[in-house]
Design an enzyme around this catalytic site. Structure first.
Site, PDB file in Angstrom:
ATOM      1  N   ASN A   1       0.966   4.463   0.969  1.00  0.00           N
ATOM      2  CA  ASN A   1       1.294   5.139   2.124  1.00  0.00           C
ATOM      3  C   ASN A   1       1.742   4.548   3.212  1.00  0.00           C
ATOM      4  OD1 ASN A   1      -1.077   3.743   2.910  1.00  0.00           O
ATOM      5  ND2 ASN A   1      -2.365   5.503   3.496  1.00  0.00           N
ATOM      6  N   CYS A   2       2.368   3.267   3.069  1.00  0.00           N
ATOM      7  CA  CYS A   2       2.700   2.632   4.334  1.00  0.00           C
ATOM      8  C   CYS A   2       4.358   3.116   4.280  1.00  0.00           C
ATOM      9  CB  CYS A   2       2.666   1.168   3.890  1.00  0.00           C
ATOM     10  SG  CYS A   2       3.703  -0.049   5.011  1.00  0.00           S
ATOM     11  N   ASP A   3       4.892   3.385   5.302  1.00  0.00           N
ATOM     12  CA  ASP A   3       5.999   3.744   5.789  1.00  0.00           C
ATOM     13  C   ASP A   3       7.143   2.623   5.498  1.00  0.00           C
ATOM     14  OD1 ASP A   3       5.388   6.165   6.619  1.00  0.00           O
ATOM     15  OD2 ASP A   3       5.532   5.489   8.782  1.00  0.00           O
TER      16      ASP A   3
ATOM     17  N   LYS B   1       7.611   2.484   1.673  1.00  0.00           N
ATOM     18  CA  LYS B   1       8.271   3.584   1.148  1.00  0.00           C
ATOM     19  C   LYS B   1       9.653   3.541   1.557  1.00  0.00           C
ATOM     20  CE  LYS B   1       4.547   7.212   2.266  1.00  0.00           C
ATOM     21  NZ  LYS B   1       4.341   8.168   3.252  1.00  0.00           N
TER      22      LYS B   1
ATOM     23  N   ILE C   1       0.667  -1.017   0.071  1.00  0.00           N
ATOM     24  CA  ILE C   1      -0.020   0.082   0.013  1.00  0.00           C
ATOM     25  C   ILE C   1       0.826   1.247   0.011  1.00  0.00           C
ATOM     26  CG2 ILE C   1      -1.774   1.137   1.378  1.00  0.00           C
ATOM     27  CD1 ILE C   1      -2.617  -1.649   2.318  1.00  0.00           C
TER      28      ILE C   1
END
Length: 115
Positions: free
Chosen positions: A9-11, A14, A7
């Protein structure tokens, strides 16, 4: 081909994307929310990664399950829940050279890609 699943927006996603980009490793990214997810995809993941490891028990979505749901988890109902709630899939799933990997740690990726 290397594919990263998760996903956006998952850190952790990233960090994994940054690692791959910084090390000039070509990859495609499959966002469960934007690109979708299917029972077949999750079933394939579970053939390479234990279904219990795929389940993210630290996330909000898992914690919102009822106690009964948590106590009666098995492979079949967990895979169905993962399709219904992709946020419950531990991230990222990485497929590289026909091998499946779960999670992100730079030393693990160093080994995978022999950086």
């Amino acid at each position: 081909m290397t594919t990263l699943y998760g996903i956006s927006n998952c850190d952790t996603i990233k960090k994994a994307k940054k690692y791959l980009t910084d090390n000039n490793i070509e990859f495609s990214f499959h966002d469960y929310r934007k690109d979708g997810i299917s029972k077949e995809m999750i079933t394939t993941f579970s053939q390479h990664i234990d279904w219990e490891d795929l389940l993210n028990k630290r996330g909000t979505t898992y914690r919102q399950l009822t106690e009964e749901q948590k106590q009666t988890l098995n492979k079949d109902n967990t895979l169905a829940l993962l399709v219904e709630h992709p946020a419950m899939i531990k991230r990222p799933v990485l497929i590289h050279a026909n091998s499946y990997y779960l999670g992100f740690k730079a030393p693990q990726y160093d080994e995978i890609f022999s950086v």
